[in-house]
Design an enzyme around this catalytic site. Structure first.
Site, PDB file in Angstrom:
ATOM      1  N   GLN A  35       6.109  -8.813   8.406  1.00 52.10           N
ATOM      2  CA  GLN A  35       5.426  -7.528   8.578  1.00 52.10           C
ATOM      3  C   GLN A  35       4.079  -7.543   7.866  1.00 52.10           C
ATOM      4  OE1 GLN A  35       9.169  -5.452   7.119  1.00 52.10           O
ATOM      5  NE2 GLN A  35       8.547  -4.048   8.706  1.00 52.10           N
ATOM      6  N   THR A  66      11.817  -6.658   1.670  1.00 47.91           N
ATOM      7  CA  THR A  66      11.664  -5.427   2.457  1.00 47.91           C
ATOM      8  C   THR A  66      12.813  -4.484   2.162  1.00 47.91           C
ATOM      9  OG1 THR A  66      11.700  -4.454   4.673  1.00 47.91           O
ATOM     10  CG2 THR A  66      12.713  -6.618   4.447  1.00 47.91           C
ATOM     11  N   ILE A 118      11.954 -12.714  -4.581  1.00 49.42           N
ATOM     12  CA  ILE A 118      12.093 -13.646  -3.468  1.00 49.42           C
ATOM     13  C   ILE A 118      11.450 -15.006  -3.794  1.00 49.42           C
ATOM     14  CG2 ILE A 118      10.059 -12.622  -2.308  1.00 49.42           C
ATOM     15  CD1 ILE A 118      12.887 -13.646  -0.203  1.00 49.42           C
ATOM     16  N   CYS A 125     -20.307  -6.590  16.512  1.00 48.46           N
ATOM     17  CA  CYS A 125     -20.391  -7.824  17.295  1.00 48.46           C
ATOM     18  C   CYS A 125     -21.846  -8.021  17.749  1.00 48.46           C
ATOM     19  CB  CYS A 125     -19.463  -7.687  18.504  1.00 48.46           C
ATOM     20  SG  CYS A 125     -19.509  -9.074  19.659  1.00 48.46           S
ATOM     21  N   HIS A 159       2.881  -7.208  12.695  1.00 52.39           N
ATOM     22  CA  HIS A 159       1.803  -6.226  12.514  1.00 52.39           C
ATOM     23  C   HIS A 159       0.420  -6.851  12.649  1.00 52.39           C
ATOM     24  CE1 HIS A 159       4.771  -3.448  10.138  1.00 52.39           C
ATOM     25  NE2 HIS A 159       5.033  -3.510  11.428  1.00 52.39           N
ATOM     26  N   PHE A 218       0.822  -1.218   0.000  1.00 51.87           N
ATOM     27  CA  PHE A 218       0.000   0.000   0.000  1.00 51.87           C
ATOM     28  C   PHE A 218       0.850   1.259   0.000  1.00 51.87           C
ATOM     29  CE2 PHE A 218       0.634  -0.496   4.532  1.00 51.87           C
ATOM     30  CZ  PHE A 218       0.807   0.800   4.956  1.00 51.87           C
ATOM     31  N   ARG A 219       2.120   1.110   0.378  1.00 52.10           N
ATOM     32  CA  ARG A 219       2.989   2.296   0.378  1.00 52.10           C
ATOM     33  C   ARG A 219       3.299   2.770  -1.044  1.00 52.10           C
ATOM     34  NH1 ARG A 219       4.909  -0.731   4.460  1.00 52.10           N
ATOM     35  NH2 ARG A 219       4.635   0.156   6.510  1.00 52.10           N
ATOM     36  N   CYS A 221     -13.810  -7.863  18.732  1.00 51.71           N
ATOM     37  CA  CYS A 221     -14.793  -6.900  19.247  1.00 51.71           C
ATOM     38  C   CYS A 221     -14.101  -6.027  20.282  1.00 51.71           C
ATOM     39  CB  CYS A 221     -15.980  -7.624  19.869  1.00 51.71           C
ATOM     40  SG  CYS A 221     -17.048  -6.486  20.805  1.00 51.71           S
ATOM     41  N   ASP A 272      -1.457 -10.710   5.938  1.00 51.16           N
ATOM     42  CA  ASP A 272      -2.356 -11.500   5.083  1.00 51.16           C
ATOM     43  C   ASP A 272      -2.477 -12.972   5.476  1.00 51.16           C
ATOM     44  OD1 ASP A 272       0.098 -12.657   3.982  1.00 51.16           O
ATOM     45  OD2 ASP A 272       0.261 -10.791   2.842  1.00 51.16           O
TER      46      ASP A 272
HETATM   47 ZN    ZN Z   1     -18.697  -7.942  21.497  1.00 49.26          ZN
END
Ligand code: ZN
Length: 246
Positions: free
Chosen positions: A104, A191, A232, A151, A122, A36-37, A130, A107
């Protein structure tokens, strides 16, 4: 592709029994998950804020609906499959050579590939919590709803990913530090090593087999014992193939 560097890496891996892999966004881009960077041109047209703002805790709290619009559209790739890098690392773990994958990425592709010891610095988009009662929900709770996911208790659900302004999990950081400290081989891939904590973590490595696999230069290149400027997935895919053939 068979270069002297690949041959060297293969030798190092064959003689190793405590490899640690540290990976960044580049590991997932080969599974079709963009970093995303490196936001594409569409980005500025579609969103009023830069990604670093939209992925911050204060933005999540104050603009929850807009956060989820961006998050669902740009951060979630439920159909992404592990690539050769994920698969090779899972194989090395099964062979008893690789101790930990430190990532990092959020996914969950290392786990999908079969890796057991994955330290997700991350967090993971596959877990969602929740904020009121701490109930945990799978990814589908986000992908199969619209608006703000709630929730049963009425609380707002937050992805279990570390947003900007949030501290990293101290326990996971400790485990990552220890893993790197104990490693005989440290492979770093995908990275640019510009982002905290990547650059700091590798200072704990004491061995003499620091391997950097990255398409572009990194600020840590001078510390590396072996540098491979390649994809990689290609490199690790080839290595694991060769180790198996022999
Ligand atoms: Zn809850």
């Amino acid at each position: 592709m068979s270069s002297p560097e690949i041959k060297k890496l293969k030798e190092i891996i064959e003689n190793a029994n405590n490899i640690v892999f540290f990976g960044g966004a580049g590991v997932s881009t080969e599974s079709g998950i963009p970093d995303f960077r490196s936001a594409d041109g569409l980005f500025s047209e579609r969103y009023k804020y830069p990604p670093e703002t939209m992925l911050s805790l204060s933005f999540f709290k104050s603009n929850t609906e807009e956060f989820y619009r961006f998050y669902r559209e740009k951060m979630l790739y439920p159909d992404a499959k592990p690539n050769d890098a994920h698969i090779a690392l899972a194989n090395l773990e099964q062979q008893g050579k690789l101790k930990d994958v430190i990532t990092q990425n959020v996914d969950g592709l290392h786990t999908k590939a079969g890796s057991k010891n994955v330290l997700e610095l991350h967090g993971s988009a596959l877990r969602n919590i929740c904020m009121t009662c701490k109930e945990i929900y799978p990814l589908e709770k986000i992908t199969q709803t619209t608006g703000i996911p709630l929730c049963g208790c009425g609380g707002t659900i937050k992805p279990d990913v570390i947003l900007y302004e949030e501290a990293l999990d101290a326990t996971i950081m400790q485990k990552a530090t220890k893993a790197i400290y104990d490693a005989d081989v440290l492979i770093i891939g995908g990275t640019s090593l510009n982002v905290y904590p990547a650059a700091g973590l590798i200072n704990y490595y004491r061995g003499n087999n620091l391997i950097l696999i990255n398409k572009s230069e990194t600020p840590q290149d001078r510390y590396a014992d072996l540098i491979i400027r390649e994809s990689i997935g290609k490199v690790l895919g080839e290595i694991i193939l060769k180790v198996k053939e022999d």
